[in-house]
Design an enzyme around this catalytic site. Structure first.
Site, mmCIF file in Angstrom:
data_model
loop_
_atom_site.group_PDB
_atom_site.id
_atom_site.type_symbol
_atom_site.label_atom_id
_atom_site.label_comp_id
_atom_site.label_asym_id
_atom_site.label_seq_id
_atom_site.Cartn_x
_atom_site.Cartn_y
_atom_site.Cartn_z
ATOM 1 N N CYS A 122 -0.772 -14.384 -51.019
ATOM 2 C CA CYS A 122 -2.043 -14.367 -50.298
ATOM 3 C C CYS A 122 -2.577 -15.784 -50.163
ATOM 4 O O CYS A 122 -1.999 -16.751 -50.677
ATOM 5 C CB CYS A 122 -3.064 -13.483 -51.010
ATOM 6 S SG CYS A 122 -3.490 -14.086 -52.658
ATOM 7 N N CYS A 129 -3.137 -17.739 -53.307
ATOM 8 C CA CYS A 129 -1.937 -18.395 -53.825
ATOM 9 C C CYS A 129 -1.739 -19.750 -53.161
ATOM 10 O O CYS A 129 -1.393 -20.738 -53.819
ATOM 11 C CB CYS A 129 -0.704 -17.521 -53.578
ATOM 12 S SG CYS A 129 -0.774 -15.894 -54.346
ATOM 13 N N ASP A 169 4.981 -17.501 -17.978
ATOM 14 C CA ASP A 169 6.219 -18.142 -17.563
ATOM 15 C C ASP A 169 6.665 -17.436 -16.281
ATOM 16 O O ASP A 169 6.376 -16.253 -16.080
ATOM 17 C CB ASP A 169 7.278 -17.978 -18.653
ATOM 18 C CG ASP A 169 8.638 -18.468 -18.213
ATOM 19 O OD1 ASP A 169 8.738 -19.620 -17.776
ATOM 20 O OD2 ASP A 169 9.597 -17.673 -18.290
ATOM 21 N N ASP A 189 9.717 -15.428 -21.932
ATOM 22 C CA ASP A 189 10.893 -14.633 -22.284
ATOM 23 C C ASP A 189 12.087 -15.472 -22.710
ATOM 24 O O ASP A 189 13.114 -14.922 -23.069
ATOM 25 C CB ASP A 189 11.314 -13.761 -21.089
ATOM 26 C CG ASP A 189 12.028 -14.573 -20.020
ATOM 27 O OD1 ASP A 189 11.540 -15.685 -19.703
ATOM 28 O OD2 ASP A 189 13.057 -14.106 -19.510
ATOM 29 N N ASP A 222 10.564 -21.069 -24.257
ATOM 30 C CA ASP A 222 9.156 -20.686 -24.389
ATOM 31 C C ASP A 222 8.690 -20.607 -25.836
ATOM 32 O O ASP A 222 7.506 -20.403 -26.093
ATOM 33 C CB ASP A 222 8.917 -19.322 -23.724
ATOM 34 C CG ASP A 222 9.208 -19.344 -22.235
ATOM 35 O OD1 ASP A 222 8.955 -20.379 -21.604
ATOM 36 O OD2 ASP A 222 9.714 -18.330 -21.714
#
Length: 742
Positions: free
Chosen positions: A15, A18, A426, A632, A636
């Protein structure tokens, strides 16, 4: 003097508390100028003060990590590991199996039965859960207390230990009083169920967190392992060398079909190189002497000799990896809210419990009864509901999204998706289908229908054996006309250019139009200009022999806009969002797509490199705008990581592992209508998380004072604690029936 840096892996962080604990420990190490701990990659990046020997001081870093209660490890191990989906679930399953029988008496009481397990059976079932499954809470609490802080591990350890010890004490008292045949009310079930449910919630959180390193592992897999180094002393003239041992200036040979080992420049040869990982564009790029090559891209049909110009961290692929890691490090998942609150909540609860014990003793109650009230405070304050508030809503929300083909991986998107100002697309493979088609063709004036069919048959014969995207477009178009392929005596591939074939004394070539020199195109000039203005790729079928070269056919290739693109873009505009297009393609092609989408040219960004795309995301965010990026391709990945909300759109091949693991959302189909659905689901999920956190805290705000005043017994406190968890889980489950707006 250049600042030295070191990267160290860290095991055992769960977490934000930590992260803060490790950063405080590392900051105390002599010679450390600054440090940043990344929860996503489970690693620390340390910058050393000038003059500090990083190699000599690195053991001090590792010791500080270990003294803070965590395990130092090699940073490479973070992405060398390949975690399985159900990794670490076996202890949770054991806890569920042992805790379920303990809840049977409570369930039986709801139907009017007085069924009760014997104290010995309860003890036998609860003790392994308390000290085996709950061991991590004791270790975490000890590490937190040793460093002078407190977290939810402290409350879980204290609350469940108090319930377990109190049950043991009451069991012993009942035996001393001579009522061994009568089973007293014990709290073993409360302790066991709390530990099991909180561990389940933690496991769900860790499963989500582990997925963040998948992007880095996928990017590292793109790196070739071996290179063919030219060596005059070797009998074969070359020798294989690990890529990590390459140096700037080395001359390499890259055969057809091999990955480019490093960034460099062509010194000899011609070929086509698939750079989709960089540009996102489906068409291979012709390469000849003097052209740049990028490590990780794929060589086509020709042999290339190249000179290495960048290796290691200076290579483009390494910079992409670094950008992804950096962007992920900046993210703060919504789960951290619980940990921040717990830093104050836990000490307050401990103070209230001690005050309750002393106040009731001062009021005149026996120590045993005062302790019962104090334990009631700890039991009702056990943060099971807080631990489950986020992961249960995530499971329900992601389940709802998954049914619609949307994977939500990064909880940060849930906080930002409904605050978006800009959506950046894109172009290739996202707004378009990503595969070229023959949009238009031109034939010399006066040719008859038979000559047209013959030209297409020749083109089909030349391209039928090729896997090149343009060749597939030609084959598809010609076959759609019902034509058969012309037979050639010989066919020769021209690397980086096209293909040539011979039939008897006649020779034909089908190549990119700009590969021909001196062609007579005056009759076709208007066609060429028109198609070029729309960003089309032009190819020519030319009869080269006998006689002077003669154009038989011109073909204009272009990508197709997805059917839903116009509707989705207009829907986003109607929501008040700004829509931009970003592409590695050239201006005419991007402007043509924007015109079809009714977007102005000012919305277009073209000729973009991977770093350029990520820089644009940073610029938009620097203006105070919340940005979503939809892409995609591997190119990217930096932009997906740099955006507030990254959406990976699966392409025709099913999507890239890199973009799917980098983005906070993955759209499993190429259906653009999933984008507004994803935004709606994200908003609904965040709303549920906020509701869960409110009710989790509300139970404590109302329950802790009542427990301290003695109104709630430990049994009622345990039931209230359980009810808070049940209400959170039911509230999360209701998300699956929510209505999603498109």
């Amino acid at each position: 003097m250049q600042t030295q840096t070191s990267d160290v892996g860290i095991g055992g962080m769960t977490c934000a508390a930590c992260v803060g604990r490790v950063e405080r420990a590392l900051a105390k190490v002599p010679g450390v100028a600054s440090c940043a701990v990344n929860l996503a990659t489970e690693s620390a990046h340390v910058s050393w003060a000038p003059g500090q020997d990083a190699t000599a001081a690195l053991p001090l870093i590792k010791r500080a990590i270990r003294d803070a209660g965590y395990e130092p490890r090699a940073s490479e191990q973070v992405w060398a590991d390949d975690p399985q989906p159900w990794q670490g679930f076996l202890p949770i399953a054991l806890g569920l199996a042992l805790s379920l029988p303990l809840t049977l008496p409570m369930l039986a009481s709801w139907v009017g039965s007085d069924f009760m397990l014997s104290p010995a059976v309860q003890f036998a079932l609860a003790t392994p859960v308390q000290f085996i499954l709950g061991a991590r809470f004791y270790l975490g609490a000890w590490a937190a207390l040793r460093s002078g802080s407190a977290n939810m591990d402290v409350l879980v350890a204290l609350g469940t230990s108090s319930a377990w010890l109190l049950s043991l004490w009451l069991w012993w008292l009942s035996g001393q009083a001579g009522h061994a045949s009568h089973s007293p009310h014990l709290y073993f079930e409360g302790a066991a169920v709390v530990i099991t449910l909180v561990r389940l919630g933690k496991w769900l959180e860790e499963r989500i967190k582990r997925q963040t390193t998948a992007a880095i592992r996928a990017l590292h897999r793109l790196r070739p392992q071996q290179a063919h180094l030219e060596d005059p002393l070797d009998p074969a003239g070359e020798r294989d060398l690990p890529v990590d041992e390459l140096r700037v200036g080395d001359v390499l040979r890259v055969r057809a079909g091999e990955a480019i080992p490093a960034d460099g420049v062509v010194v000899q040869g011609r070929s086509s190189v698939d750079e989709a990982m960089l540009t996102g564009e489906p068409l291979p790029v012709p390469k000849a002497e003097g052209d740049a090559l990028t490590g990780g891209s794929l060589n086509g049909e020709g042999l290339l000799r190249m000179r290495v110009q960048a290796v290691g961290a200076e290579s483009l692929l390494s910079r992409i990896i670094a950008r992804v890691v950096q962007a992920q490090a900046e993210k703060a998942p919504i789960q951290r809210l619980v940990d921040r609150v717990s830093e104050v909540f836990v000490p307050v609860v401990l103070v209230v419990a001690v005050f309750t014990l002393l106040a009731w003793r001062w009021w005149g109650l026996p120590w045993e009864q005062a302790l019962v009230h104090a334990v009631s405070v700890l039991v009702i304050a056990c943060p099971c509901a807080m631990g489950l508030a986020t992961p249960t809503a995530l499971v329900a929300g992601t389940g709802l999204a998954a049914k619609r083909g949307i994977l939500i991986r990064d909880a940060q998107v849930l906080e930002l998706a409904h605050h978006l100002d800009v959506v950046v697309f894109d172009k290739t493979g996202t707004l378009t289908l990503g595969s070229p088609i023959v949009r238009a063709s031109w034939f010399p004036p006066g040719v008859d229908e038979q000559s047209v069919s013959q030209a297409w048959s020749l083109a089909l014969g030349l391209q039928s054996a090729s896997d090149h995207p343009l060749a597939k477009a030609v084959v598809s178009h010609a076959q759609g006309l019902g034509l058969s392929a012309a037979m050639f005596d010989a066919v020769e591939v021209l690397p980086g250019r096209g293909v040539r074939g011979q039939v008897g004394d006649a020779a034909y070539e089908l190549s990119r139009l700009n590969a021909f020199e001196g062609l007579e195109l005056s009759a076709a000039q208007s066609f060429v200009n028109e198609q070029a203005a729309m960003g089309a790729t032009l190819s020519a079928l030319v009869q080269t022999l006998p006689g002077a070269p003669r154009v038989l056919l011109l073909m204009a290739f272009t990508d197709q806009l997805k059917p839903q693109a116009v509707t989705v873009v207009q829907s986003l505009l109607a929501r008040g969002l700004q829509v931009l297009i970003m592409s590695g393609d050239q201006a005419p092609s991007v402007h043509h797509i924007a015109k079809q989408l009714n977007l102005p040219e000012s919305a277009c960004h073209f000729g973009m490199s991977p770093e350029g795309k990520a820089n644009l995301m940073a610029e938009l965010r620097a203006r105070g705008q919340h940005v979503a990026f939809v892409g995609d391709g591997i190119n990217d990945a930096p932009a997906l990581a740099a955006a507030d909300v990254g959406m990976a759109m699966a392409n025709a091949q099913g999507g890239s592992d890199v973009v799917m693991s980098t983005a906070g959302m993955t759209l499993l189909r190429g259906d653009l209508t999933l984008i507004p659905q994803a935004l709606s689901i994200s908003s609904l999920t965040l709303h549920k998380i906020r509701q869960n956190l409110f009710w989790a805290f509300a139970y404590n705000v109302a329950g802790i004072p009542l427990a301290a005043l003695g109104v709630l017994s430990p049994m009622v406190a345990g039931a209230a604690m359980a009810l808070s968890s049940v209400s959170v889980m039911l509230n999360s489950a209701s998300l699956r029936r929510a209505r999603v707006n498109v």
